[in-house]
Structures are given as C-alpha cells and as structure tokens.
Design a protein around this motif. Structure first.
Motif, PDB file in Angstrom:
ATOM      1  N   LEU A  76       0.796  -1.110  -0.247  1.00 24.29           N
ATOM      2  CA  LEU A  76      -0.484   0.169  -0.128  1.00 24.29           C
ATOM      3  C   LEU A  76       0.895   0.741   0.278  1.00 24.29           C
ATOM      4  O   LEU A  76       0.477   2.324  -0.858  1.00 24.29           O
ATOM      5  CB  LEU A  76      -0.891   0.051   1.185  1.00 24.29           C
ATOM      6  CG  LEU A  76      -2.016   1.329   1.733  1.00 24.29           C
ATOM      7  CD1 LEU A  76      -3.006   0.835   0.293  1.00 24.29           C
ATOM      8  CD2 LEU A  76      -2.678   0.733   2.615  1.00 24.29           C
ATOM      9  N   LEU A  77       1.725   1.617   0.856  1.00 28.29           N
ATOM     10  CA  LEU A  77       2.556   2.400   0.480  1.00 28.29           C
ATOM     11  C   LEU A  77       3.386   2.873  -0.266  1.00 28.29           C
ATOM     12  O   LEU A  77       3.931   3.797  -0.943  1.00 28.29           O
ATOM     13  CB  LEU A  77       3.630   2.390   2.239  1.00 28.29           C
ATOM     14  CG  LEU A  77       3.194   2.314   3.484  1.00 28.29           C
ATOM     15  CD1 LEU A  77       4.875   2.137   4.506  1.00 28.29           C
ATOM     16  CD2 LEU A  77       2.045   3.335   3.574  1.00 28.29           C
ATOM     17  N   ARG A  78       3.724   1.130  -1.058  1.00 30.01           N
ATOM     18  CA  ARG A  78       4.547   1.960  -2.289  1.00 30.01           C
ATOM     19  C   ARG A  78       3.965   2.459  -3.396  1.00 30.01           C
ATOM     20  O   ARG A  78       3.936   3.149  -4.225  1.00 30.01           O
ATOM     21  CB  ARG A  78       5.230   0.253  -3.074  1.00 30.01           C
ATOM     22  CG  ARG A  78       6.215  -0.199  -1.586  1.00 30.01           C
ATOM     23  CD  ARG A  78       8.180   0.658  -2.043  1.00 30.01           C
ATOM     24  NE  ARG A  78       8.479   0.270  -1.085  1.00 30.01           N
ATOM     25  CZ  ARG A  78       9.754   1.009  -0.495  1.00 30.01           C
ATOM     26  NH1 ARG A  78       9.950   2.247  -1.719  1.00 30.01           N
ATOM     27  NH2 ARG A  78      10.984   0.028  -0.298  1.00 30.01           N
ATOM     28  N   TRP A  79       2.374   1.667  -3.089  1.00 32.35           N
ATOM     29  CA  TRP A  79       1.796   2.566  -4.115  1.00 32.35           C
ATOM     30  C   TRP A  79       0.711   3.411  -4.256  1.00 32.35           C
ATOM     31  O   TRP A  79       1.476   4.851  -4.747  1.00 32.35           O
ATOM     32  CB  TRP A  79       0.568   1.501  -4.544  1.00 32.35           C
ATOM     33  CG  TRP A  79      -1.128   2.428  -5.073  1.00 32.35           C
ATOM     34  CD1 TRP A  79      -1.208   2.197  -6.434  1.00 32.35           C
ATOM     35  CD2 TRP A  79      -2.076   3.017  -4.425  1.00 32.35           C
ATOM     36  NE1 TRP A  79      -2.104   3.430  -6.561  1.00 32.35           N
ATOM     37  CE2 TRP A  79      -2.888   2.669  -5.392  1.00 32.35           C
ATOM     38  CE3 TRP A  79      -2.649   2.839  -2.871  1.00 32.35           C
ATOM     39  CZ2 TRP A  79      -4.137   4.064  -5.328  1.00 32.35           C
ATOM     40  CZ3 TRP A  79      -4.170   3.238  -2.984  1.00 32.35           C
ATOM     41  CH2 TRP A  79      -4.824   3.558  -3.892  1.00 32.35           C
ATOM     42  N   LEU A  80       0.961   4.232  -2.730  1.00 39.87           N
ATOM     43  CA  LEU A  80       1.121   5.896  -2.180  1.00 39.87           C
ATOM     44  C   LEU A  80       2.087   6.832  -3.034  1.00 39.87           C
ATOM     45  O   LEU A  80       1.591   7.635  -3.084  1.00 39.87           O
ATOM     46  CB  LEU A  80       0.436   6.128  -0.584  1.00 39.87           C
ATOM     47  CG  LEU A  80      -0.975   5.352  -0.359  1.00 39.87           C
ATOM     48  CD1 LEU A  80      -0.695   4.844   1.086  1.00 39.87           C
ATOM     49  CD2 LEU A  80      -1.791   6.452  -1.058  1.00 39.87           C
ATOM     50  N   GLU A  81       3.430   6.419  -1.922  1.00 35.67           N
ATOM     51  CA  GLU A  81       4.196   6.731  -2.529  1.00 35.67           C
ATOM     52  C   GLU A  81       4.986   7.414  -4.365  1.00 35.67           C
ATOM     53  O   GLU A  81       5.233   7.963  -4.638  1.00 35.67           O
ATOM     54  CB  GLU A  81       5.727   6.003  -2.356  1.00 35.67           C
ATOM     55  CG  GLU A  81       5.638   6.841  -0.534  1.00 35.67           C
ATOM     56  CD  GLU A  81       6.205   5.351   0.311  1.00 35.67           C
ATOM     57  OE1 GLU A  81       6.816   6.283   1.332  1.00 35.67           O
ATOM     58  OE2 GLU A  81       7.338   4.749  -0.503  1.00 35.67           O
ATOM     59  N   SER A  82       4.649   6.029  -4.813  1.00 37.82           N
ATOM     60  CA  SER A  82       4.712   6.115  -6.874  1.00 37.82           C
ATOM     61  C   SER A  82       3.138   7.112  -7.308  1.00 37.82           C
ATOM     62  O   SER A  82       4.229   7.528  -7.958  1.00 37.82           O
ATOM     63  CB  SER A  82       4.371   4.483  -6.988  1.00 37.82           C
ATOM     64  OG  SER A  82       2.876   4.670  -7.317  1.00 37.82           O
ATOM     65  N   TRP A  83       2.648   7.638  -6.398  1.00 41.01           N
ATOM     66  CA  TRP A  83       1.690   9.233  -6.538  1.00 41.01           C
ATOM     67  C   TRP A  83       2.264  10.019  -6.178  1.00 41.01           C
ATOM     68  O   TRP A  83       1.172  11.071  -6.804  1.00 41.01           O
ATOM     69  CB  TRP A  83       0.716   8.459  -6.319  1.00 41.01           C
ATOM     70  CG  TRP A  83      -0.965   7.469  -7.627  1.00 41.01           C
ATOM     71  CD1 TRP A  83      -0.756   6.380  -7.085  1.00 41.01           C
ATOM     72  CD2 TRP A  83      -0.803   7.756  -8.712  1.00 41.01           C
ATOM     73  NE1 TRP A  83      -0.900   5.675  -8.212  1.00 41.01           N
ATOM     74  CE2 TRP A  83      -1.644   6.709  -9.964  1.00 41.01           C
ATOM     75  CE3 TRP A  83      -1.090   8.823  -9.455  1.00 41.01           C
ATOM     76  CZ2 TRP A  83      -1.785   6.232 -10.538  1.00 41.01           C
ATOM     77  CZ3 TRP A  83      -1.694   8.365 -11.314  1.00 41.01           C
ATOM     78  CH2 TRP A  83      -1.877   7.422 -11.478  1.00 41.01           C
ATOM     79  N   GLY A  84       3.187   9.487  -5.441  1.00 38.88           N
ATOM     80  CA  GLY A  84       3.397  11.530  -4.748  1.00 38.88           C
ATOM     81  C   GLY A  84       2.363  11.701  -3.850  1.00 38.88           C
ATOM     82  O   GLY A  84       2.918  13.288  -3.047  1.00 38.88           O
ATOM     83  N   GLU A  85       1.347  10.572  -3.564  1.00 39.97           N
ATOM     84  CA  GLU A  85       1.292  11.448  -1.741  1.00 39.97           C
ATOM     85  C   GLU A  85       1.479  11.469  -0.696  1.00 39.97           C
ATOM     86  O   GLU A  85       3.387  10.868  -0.526  1.00 39.97           O
ATOM     87  CB  GLU A  85      -0.611   9.253  -1.765  1.00 39.97           C
ATOM     88  CG  GLU A  85      -0.684   9.851  -2.752  1.00 39.97           C
ATOM     89  CD  GLU A  85      -1.644  10.794  -2.673  1.00 39.97           C
ATOM     90  OE1 GLU A  85      -2.149  11.377  -2.095  1.00 39.97           O
ATOM     91  OE2 GLU A  85      -2.215  11.262  -4.172  1.00 39.97           O
ATOM     92  N   ARG A  86       1.615  12.143   0.663  1.00 39.94           N
ATOM     93  CA  ARG A  86       2.566  12.857   1.396  1.00 39.94           C
ATOM     94  C   ARG A  86       1.930  11.538   2.402  1.00 39.94           C
ATOM     95  O   ARG A  86       0.743  11.728   2.906  1.00 39.94           O
ATOM     96  CB  ARG A  86       1.541  13.854   1.999  1.00 39.94           C
ATOM     97  CG  ARG A  86       2.125  14.804   3.219  1.00 39.94           C
ATOM     98  CD  ARG A  86       3.846  14.632   3.136  1.00 39.94           C
ATOM     99  NE  ARG A  86       4.273  14.990   4.396  1.00 39.94           N
ATOM    100  CZ  ARG A  86       4.757  14.980   5.262  1.00 39.94           C
ATOM    101  NH1 ARG A  86       5.092  13.507   5.649  1.00 39.94           N
ATOM    102  NH2 ARG A  86       4.928  15.424   6.062  1.00 39.94           N
ATOM    103  N   VAL A  87       3.187  10.629   2.684  1.00 47.63           N
ATOM    104  CA  VAL A  87       2.987   9.904   3.930  1.00 47.63           C
ATOM    105  C   VAL A  87       3.668   9.752   4.886  1.00 47.63           C
ATOM    106  O   VAL A  87       4.802  10.399   5.267  1.00 47.63           O
ATOM    107  CB  VAL A  87       3.540   8.430   3.248  1.00 47.63           C
ATOM    108  CG1 VAL A  87       2.968   7.489   4.186  1.00 47.63           C
ATOM    109  CG2 VAL A  87       2.342   8.122   2.551  1.00 47.63           C
ATOM    110  N   VAL A  88       3.278  10.111   5.981  1.00 48.32           N
ATOM    111  CA  VAL A  88       3.773   9.865   7.188  1.00 48.32           C
ATOM    112  C   VAL A  88       4.251   8.785   7.822  1.00 48.32           C
ATOM    113  O   VAL A  88       3.920   8.141   8.011  1.00 48.32           O
ATOM    114  CB  VAL A  88       2.763  11.151   8.332  1.00 48.32           C
ATOM    115  CG1 VAL A  88       3.567  11.248   9.670  1.00 48.32           C
ATOM    116  CG2 VAL A  88       2.621  11.864   7.745  1.00 48.32           C
TER     117      VAL A  88
END
Length: 323
Positions: A76-88
């Motif tokens: 899930l985190l890899r997907w979010l980060e691939s789209w440039g989402e802000r992940v804490v």
C-alpha cells in the motif's frame, strides 16, 4: 470529488480509541484503513484519494492473527508513494519498525551507545552465538513489540535447554537477537515521545517487576499477579525535556531518517552508560500519563496531521485556481 482526510493505516482497532477522540476534539477528519481486515483491493493504475496518509503498522501484527498485514502495508505504501502522496512514517520507516537490526544500525551509525547485539539467522546457531556473551544476557525477536521473545538467561546451560525445548518462541522472520544484559542504575527505562519530529514528553517506565512488557497503551495493561488491579508502571519524567542534549540528538536523528512520529527508549545503566535500544514508530500513549501531562500525544498527532492536511488542501486550491 472525495473530501480530503487523514487516512490512518493500521491493523489493531483496540489501539485506536484515543486517536479517534483526539482527532474529533481537534476537528480533523480521520478515515481508517484497517489492514487487519481481509479482502481489500488496490487498483495500482488509479490515483489515491486525496489526503494525508499515516502509517501505524506494528511489528507485532502477526501476534494478533494479522500475519500478512506488514506485507500488505508495504504494498500500500509503495503505491501511495509512487503517486507522490504525502505519507507520514512511510515505507522506509516501516522497515525500521519491523527490524530491530535496522534500528540498531541506525542508532549506531549516528553515534548512540547501543547494546552489544548478535543477530542469529535461524535456530541452529543460537547456542554457539550465545557463548560469546557472559551471563546474564537476553534474547529478543528482530520483529518485536510487546516484549516478543525477550528473556533473560543467567547461565548458558539454561539457555541451551530453552533453545532445545518446546518453549522456544520461533521469530516470525527467523531472526533472534542475543544481547548484553543492561543493569539499570535505577529500576526504570525512559521513553521519549516525538510528533512531527519534535519532542512531546518523556515517560518513566518502572521495570522493578522484571517484566519486559512495556506497551503503554491502555489495551496492553499488565494484570497484577496478586489478582488486584492492573499494574501501572508509567509516569511522566519532566527532567527529560526539549532542552535535554539527548533529546536534541534524537530530534536530529529523526529528521535525517525521515521519522515523524516515534517513541525512543533508553536506559541509564549502573556503570554510567546511557544506552538507546529501541525506535518505536508505532507509538501508543498511556492514559494515566496523558491525564497529568500538559500536552497530549494523540492530540499533538491530530494537530500535526491536521496542519499537513490544511497545507495539502491549500496546495490543491492553488493548482485548481492556476488551471
């Protein structure tokens, strides 16, 4: 269009009530992504919903039957980060949460005094590796939390018998740590809490009962062996504050490592050392400490993430206006 919110990624609903209450009190919208539940799907070609994503995945997830939750979070985190989402506390921080070997390396490389430790890959090499340690020594699981696999051994014979017995706890990743036993100057350890990379407060955790169960959450309360009320070993330690030199070093470490929410544990030993041994990026907060502290851990998180959400919405508005 989906309204932006703070998404919290977790696997243990029992730990969520203090955070739900804090976000409600601060007026920050919160949406839970519970990876303890099964059946979720992720369209890797679709853009994630707008918002701020906060990972609270725990290294001990497998002990609650959520064997795949850590791998699910990685995906899930890899997907979010691939789209440039802000992940804490994103994917790099998750790797620290699930590996005490990684935490040890991070702390050592930044000059902190850390316990002498050997990582044993598999069960077969444990007895031989332990011979390099003078008793007493301890063991723990590489993927820890909740005191997993933490035992003290006062003789090599006792350890040999344990490894050969049915009582031996097989680590979920097969890695057992053998570590020097640290005798505390006084019977407590200290846990320093940080939100947004900044110091919140320090907690004194009484270890006089000999337990390695140091989870501060209300859901982790340790029963009194005499049959009375739950034992409450947690208290504020006001002498450890934002101006303390060790706290400033921890803040610098967190900034460099990209860790935004964490609890860092250290022990002051009988022989004069200050040893840092744990970086917990899935921090919980003790209700008794919260009741007397002038600042709240969960509400600090709600304000911090709420501020990030407001910045996110402002940036989105600016893009829309320019378009």
């Amino acid at each position: 269009m989906t309204t932006p919110t703070v998404y919290v990624i977790h696997e243990n609903a029992d730990w969520m009530p203090p955070f739900r209450a804090a976000f409600e009190a601060e007026g920050v919208p919160l949406t839970e992504i519970d990876l303890g539940e099964t059946g979720s799907t992720v369209d890797l070609g679709s853009e994630p919903a707008p918002g701020i994503y906060w990972s609270r995945m725990s290294a001990s997830a497998h002990t609650r039957g959520h064997v795949h939750a850590k791998e699910d979070t990685r995906a899930l985190l890899r997907w979010l980060e691939s789209w440039g989402e802000r992940v804490v506390n994103g994917s790099s921080v998750l790797e620290l949460e699930v590996s005490k070997v990684a935490q040890h390396g991070l702390l050592r490389s930044h000059g902190f005094d850390v316990p002498r430790t050997t990582a044993v890959l598999g069960r077969d090499g444990l007895v031989e590796a332990a011979r390099a340690f003078e008793p007493p020594f301890i063991t723990k699981h590489n993927q820890g939390g909740k005191g997993l696999g933490v035992r003290r051994f006062d003789t090599h014979a006792d350890f040999d018998a344990h490894v050969a017995s049915d009582d031996f706890e097989e680590p979920v990743d097969g890695i057992t740590l053998i570590q020097e036993y640290l005798a505390a100057r006084e019977p407590f350890i200290t846990r320093a809490e940080f939100v947004g990379g900044r110091f919140v407060y320090a907690v004194r955790v009484d270890t006089s009962a000999g337990s390695f169960e140091l989870c501060p959450a209300d859901a982790c309360a340790v029963p009194d062996p005499s049959g009375g009320d739950a034992v409450e070993p947690f208290a504020l330690r006001p002498k450890i504050n934002a101006d303390h030199p060790l706290v400033r070093r921890y803040e610098a470490l967190l900034a460099e490592a990209g860790i935004e929410i964490a609890g860092i544990e250290f022990i002051e030993t009988a022989d004069g050392r200050t040893v840092t041994y744990d970086v917990n990026t899935n921090t919980n907060y003790n209700p008794d400490v919260e009741a007397v502290s002038p600042v709240s851990g969960p509400r600090s998180i709600a304000r911090f993430l709420g501020g990030l959400l407001a910045e996110h919405e402002d940036a989105a508005d600016t893009v829309f206006q320019r378009a």
